[in-house]
Design an enzyme around this catalytic site. Structure first.
Site, PDB file in Angstrom:
ATOM      1  CD  GLN A 112       2.628 -11.342   1.293  1.00  0.00           C
ATOM      2  OE1 GLN A 112       2.167 -10.868   2.319  1.00  0.00           O
ATOM      3  NE2 GLN A 112       3.498 -12.333   1.297  1.00  0.00           N
TER       4      GLN A 112
ATOM      5  CG  PHE B 273       7.009  -4.627   3.827  1.00  0.00           C
ATOM      6  CD1 PHE B 273       7.970  -5.623   3.962  1.00  0.00           C
ATOM      7  CD2 PHE B 273       6.400  -4.467   2.593  1.00  0.00           C
ATOM      8  CE1 PHE B 273       8.316  -6.435   2.892  1.00  0.00           C
ATOM      9  CE2 PHE B 273       6.735  -5.280   1.516  1.00  0.00           C
ATOM     10  CZ  PHE B 273       7.695  -6.265   1.671  1.00  0.00           C
TER      11      PHE B 273
ATOM     12  CG  HIS C 295       0.516  -4.812   8.892  1.00  0.00           C
ATOM     13  ND1 HIS C 295       1.529  -4.295   9.670  1.00  0.00           N
ATOM     14  CD2 HIS C 295       1.096  -5.209   7.735  1.00  0.00           C
ATOM     15  CE1 HIS C 295       2.672  -4.368   9.012  1.00  0.00           C
ATOM     16  NE2 HIS C 295       2.442  -4.906   7.827  1.00  0.00           N
TER      17      HIS C 295
ATOM     18  CE1 TYR D 111      -9.342  -1.844 -27.089  1.00  0.00           C
ATOM     19  CE2 TYR D 111     -10.861  -1.678 -28.953  1.00  0.00           C
ATOM     20  CZ  TYR D 111     -10.118  -2.442 -28.073  1.00  0.00           C
ATOM     21  OH  TYR D 111     -10.161  -3.803 -28.152  1.00  0.00           O
TER      22      TYR D 111
ATOM     23  CG  ASP E 148       0.952   0.688   4.565  1.00  0.00           C
ATOM     24  OD1 ASP E 148       0.233  -0.332   4.622  1.00  0.00           O
ATOM     25  OD2 ASP E 148       2.121   0.669   4.127  1.00  0.00           O
TER      26      ASP E 148
ATOM     27  NE  ARG F 177     -10.706   0.108 -22.792  1.00  0.00           N
ATOM     28  CZ  ARG F 177     -10.862  -1.058 -23.442  1.00  0.00           C
ATOM     29  NH1 ARG F 177      -9.959  -2.014 -23.312  1.00  0.00           N
ATOM     30  NH2 ARG F 177     -11.906  -1.249 -24.201  1.00  0.00           N
TER      31      ARG F 177
ATOM     32  CE  LYS G   4       1.361  -7.864   4.596  1.00  0.00           C
ATOM     33  NZ  LYS G   4       1.787  -7.086   3.461  1.00  0.00           N
TER      34      LYS G   4
ATOM     35  NE  ARG H 223      -8.064  -4.415 -16.636  1.00  0.00           N
ATOM     36  CZ  ARG H 223      -7.590  -3.879 -17.774  1.00  0.00           C
ATOM     37  NH1 ARG H 223      -7.777  -2.592 -18.037  1.00  0.00           N
ATOM     38  NH2 ARG H 223      -6.950  -4.625 -18.641  1.00  0.00           N
TER      39      ARG H 223
HETATM   40  C1  LIG Z   1       2.699  -6.078   2.726  1.00  0.00           C
HETATM   41  C2  LIG Z   1       2.835  -4.617   2.919  1.00  0.00           C
HETATM   42  C3  LIG Z   1       2.713  -3.694   1.850  1.00  0.00           C
HETATM   43  C4  LIG Z   1       2.700  -4.107   0.403  1.00  0.00           C
HETATM   44  O1  LIG Z   1       1.770  -5.013   0.030  1.00  0.00           O
HETATM   45  P1  LIG Z   1       2.051  -6.033  -1.183  1.00  0.00           P
HETATM   46  O2  LIG Z   1       0.686  -6.544  -1.481  1.00  0.00           O
HETATM   47  O3  LIG Z   1       2.963  -7.086  -0.659  1.00  0.00           O
HETATM   48  O4  LIG Z   1       2.628  -5.279  -2.312  1.00  0.00           O
HETATM   49  C5  LIG Z   1       2.726  -2.351   2.143  1.00  0.00           C
HETATM   50  N1  LIG Z   1       2.864  -1.910   3.400  1.00  0.00           N
HETATM   51  C6  LIG Z   1       3.018  -2.749   4.442  1.00  0.00           C
HETATM   52  C7  LIG Z   1       3.159  -2.160   5.810  1.00  0.00           C
HETATM   53  C8  LIG Z   1       3.033  -4.131   4.237  1.00  0.00           C
HETATM   54  O5  LIG Z   1       3.233  -4.958   5.267  1.00  0.00           O
END
Ligand SMILES: *Cc1c(COP(=O)(O)O)cnc(C)c1O
Length: 401
Positions: A194, A97, A171, A233, A168, A226, A197, A243
């Site tokens: 997201q 992605f 998934h 602060y 990464d 912070r 997912k 956040r």
């Molecule tokens: C969905 C996805 C992301 C990014 O995640 P978001 O929460 O949509 O920003 C990064 N890497 C891969 C492989 C993804 O499928």
């Protein structure tokens, strides 16, 4: 085209629905309500974000988890916390992605693309090794569709050259390689929650790490510098605001209670579908390696060979499949083929990206051209749902011939 195809007005093969997505029940409502009524809506006063972070870290057998605004930001934050910056290079798979690559550009870091395996769709460790230069500071292997990359091999190569690893795992919530969890190999692993997912509250993301110093640094950056419990602060480090709020954590806590059961169900159903596609002309699923001891099946991916389907092109096949009642999508484009990379729309964040930076990407290009995927919730139904997937494809194949 044949009138019996649903897309031509025929009766759809599958008339019962797959389970919907996202899934929620009384638990989500209860946790959401707890946050609502507590009046503690952000992480600095509430306890749900902290509670979720601790459970999510536990699930992955790591010390720390930090929730953030989304998975894309999690990659940017990981790069920043690792001190990777302008002039550096990061090696990423060409088939993924867009965020895996665009987040590096957004951090002023040049992505160097390497090819993925034609069967598993995961980064080829040898291709990563070949692409290393003096400027290489990190590698971002993607656990494609929830099947983990060969992390022992990638770690060996990276450690020799002092290259940082960001898994990464967008998934791969709860995925394993030889019984070892995603997130336990890299300096960081990032996750996405997201909407599509396998765990979600609409948006947001997280990173996990076993390195306490890195975690502390990421924590500061994610909250405008912070420290925890700051009331005066203090801004100890340049950062941004990444956040997550307490409402998101409420839903994620409920989602997390379902994850292991859903991962199990998808494993069982994906195996059944693999069996149905064994020797099925025109359909070749993503290969499952025995070391991938827990594959989360964010997508069920397969090569589609149109020659068995009367040369019906892939997008038309996907449209036919949807009409028959099976949700489906075409695979991601290879990143180098996207508008922003083709036209170098980098807003001066990285210097020109040259063709010679690109290694042989023939497998990625083939996957992007030929692969179709089904979303994970098609694997959350019963045995009949799985049989229906194969039968609907069989229907299209027979009517196209
Ligand atoms: C969905 C996805 C992301 C990014 O995640 P978001 O929460 O949509 O920003 C990064 N890497 C891969 C492989 C993804 O499928």
């Amino acid at each position: 085209m044949n009138k019996n195809l649903a897309i031509m007005g025929g009766k759809p093969y599958k008339e019962t629905a797959f389970p919907g997505w996202p899934i929620s029940d009384e638990r989500d409502k209860q946790y959401l309500n707890e946050v609502l009524e507590s009046g503690k809506w952000w992480r600095m006063t509430g306890s749900k974000v902290r509670e979720f972070e601790s459970r999510f870290a536990q699930l992955h057998h790591v010390k720390h988890c930090l929730c953030v605004t989304n998975g894309t930001h999690a990659i940017e934050l990981a790069l920043t916390a690792l001190g990777i910056q302008s002039g550096d290079e990061v090696i990423v798979p060409a088939f993924t992605f867009i965020s895996t690559a665009s987040a590096t550009v957004y951090s002023n870091v040049k992505p160097i693309f390497v090819d993925v395996d034609p069967d598993t769709f995961c980064m080829i460790p040898e291709a990563f090794e070949k692409a290393i230069t003096k400027k290489t500071k990190a590698v971002i292997p993607v656990h494609m569709a929830g099947q983990m990359c060969d992390m022992p091999r990638i770690c060996t190569i990276a450690k020799k050259q002092n290259i940082k690893i960001i898994e990464d795992a967008a998934h791969a919530h709860g995925a394993e390689w030889d019984g070892k969890k995603a997130g336990t190999f890299g300096d960081f692993a990032i996750f996405s929650f997201q909407n599509g997912k396998i765990m979600t509250c609409g948006e947001v993301g997280a990173l996990v790490t076993n390195d306490t110093q890195l975690y502390e640094k990421a924590y500061l950056i994610h909250g405008v510098g912070r420290p925890k419990n700051d009331r005066i602060y203090q801004h100890l480090m340049l950062g941004s605001n990444y956040r997550m709020n307490e409402f998101s954590a409420a839903i994620l806590l409920a989602q997390l209670e379902r994850l292991e059961e859903q991962n199990k169900k998808r494993e069982i159903n994906a195996k059944k579908l693999d069996e149905l596609f064994f020797d099925f002309n025109g359909i070749t699923p993503q290969k499952r390696l025995p070391q991938a001891s827990l594959h989360t099946h964010y997508m069920y991916m397969f090569y589609y060979d149109k020659s068995y389907f009367g040369n019906l092109n892939r997008q038309d096949f996907v449209d036919c499949l949807i009409a028959e009642g099976i949700p489906a999508f075409i695979a991601y484009p290879t990143i180098t083929e996207t508008h922003i990379f083709k036209n170098e729309c980098f807003n001066n964040r990285i210097s020109s990206y040259k063709a010679e930076d690109t290694h042989n990407l023939s497998n990625s290009l083939k996957i992007s051209d030929e692969v179709v995927w089904l979303p994970h919730f098609t694997l959350l139904g019963d045995e009949q749902d799985i049989v229906d997937i194969a039968k609907a494809i069989e229907k299209i194949r027979s009517l196209m011939n």
